[in-house]
Design an enzyme around this catalytic site. Structure first.
Site: not given
Ligand code: ATP
Length: 335
Positions: A65-66, A110, A159, A218
């Protein structure tokens, strides 16, 4: 150890993750529908020369998401401001962020479901009319002074979209549902990450790690870093299938991505309670954990992967659980 298969990340890990983030929609792996939908939303907004509709992303931690919020800002050629629901305790906190936004900026909020109530109402107005009402004074003399803010795009993350109050949910023009990733998608992510880390990852090792990553990028990237450590210290640096297997077995992550706690819960359920049904607290006591730990940390993935079913009479092991743990179910097993 538990951290190895947890979808959450601490600050240190987030710092490491930065280097692995895809920078454009094209580089973002998987979530095809979301990517296509987003690309349309962004392109049509650019055509009209306006800020796109507000975007809500729903999905578990670690699904990207981030990363997507950063990509949205980058694709719009704009900058990203980041805050979170828990950081907004009073409406003044939100007013401070909103009033300093520049035109066209993207605000990533977030855990939007954890924002304080009064701030939520301020956000409704800001989203709809690009205005905040700043209250000056107290009691009967209090006055609301309307303050125009720059048109911006809110990207909210939660979430579960269902947890948001309807008036807030309705103000998003687009809801992106982020799913868990397929093994082949995780494999692509792992190969890309290995390239960025300068690691020599064999294709069959990528498949192996992908299969243990619980559908979560992740976790995939984290397991990759552990396998790389192992390969560097115990091997010749190459990430082969054998190294991947040896490293992950050392870290006690099995071929379904279950760790020690997950397997302890399953073993207790199968051996002590003959597959259930058994109540959560009884099960937790038998593995020496708090019921909350079992419920929040272990159970969601066990349920999602079809090893445990929640029934009104308690937790029940499925046929898959018996098979995965290599045990034979009794003839009167509850599934
Ligand atoms: P949180 O809610 O805990 O912040 P998030 O959903 O925002 O988690 P991210 O921080 O965006 O998750 O992603 C976590 C890791 O996974 C990062 O290092 C990101 O580069 C990698 N990642 C996530 N999605 C992808 C994707 N579709 N392709 C490549 N890498 C990804």
């Amino acid at each position: 150890e538990r951290d190895l298969v947890s979808p959450e990340a601490d600050l240190d890990e987030r710092a490491v993750e930065g280097a692995l983030r895809p920078k454009s929609l094209d580089e973002f792996v998987g979530q095809e529908r979301v990517r296509e939908q987003l690309s349309l939303v962004l392109r049509s907004a650019q055509r009209r020369g306006k800020a796109p509709d507000h975007i809500l992303m729903s999905g578990g931690p670690g699904l990207g998401k981030t990363t997507l919020a950063m990509i949205i800002a980058a694709e719009l050629g704009s900058s990203l401001r980041i805050t979170s629901g828990p950081a907004i305790e009073r409406s003044g906190d939100l007013a401070a962020v909103l009033s300093t936004l520049h035109e066209g900026e993207v605000l990533f909020l977030d855990e939007i479901h954890r924002m304080a109530r009064p701030a939520e109402e301020m956000l409704y107005v800001a989203m709809e009319d690009f205005r905040v009402d700043v209250v000056v004074g107290k009691g009967p003399g209090a006055t609301a002074i309307p303050l125009d803010i720059a048109p911006f795009t809110l990207v909210g993350a939660t979430t579960r979209a269902g947890m948001l109050p309807a008036p807030l949910r309705d103000r998003f023009g687009f809801v992106a549902h982020m799913d868990f990733y397929r093994p082949d998608e995780l494999e692509l992510i792992l190969r890309r990450s290995a390239g960025l880390l300068g690691a020599d990852l064999a294709p069959d090792a990528a498949v192996e790690i992908a299969g243990r990553s619980r559908g979560t990028p992740r976790i995939a990237n984290r397991l990759l870093r552990r396998v790389r450590d192992y390969a560097e210290v115990r091997g010749d640096g190459r990430l082969t299938l054998e190294t991947a297997r040896a490293a992950l077995s050392l870290y006690e992550v099995d071929d379904e991505g279950l760790d020690r706690l997950d397997r302890a819960v399953l073993t207790a359920l199968l051996r002590r309670f003959r597959g259930g049904p058994v109540g959560l607290s009884t099960l937790a006591v038998s593995v020496g954990e708090e019921p909350e730990t079992v419920e929040v940390v272990a159970e969601p993935f066990l349920v999602r992967s079809g090893f445990i079913a929640r029934t009104p009479r308690g937790r029940v092991a499925t046929a898959e659980a018996w098979a995965h743990m290599g045990l034979t179910p009794p003839p009167d097993a509850a599934f």
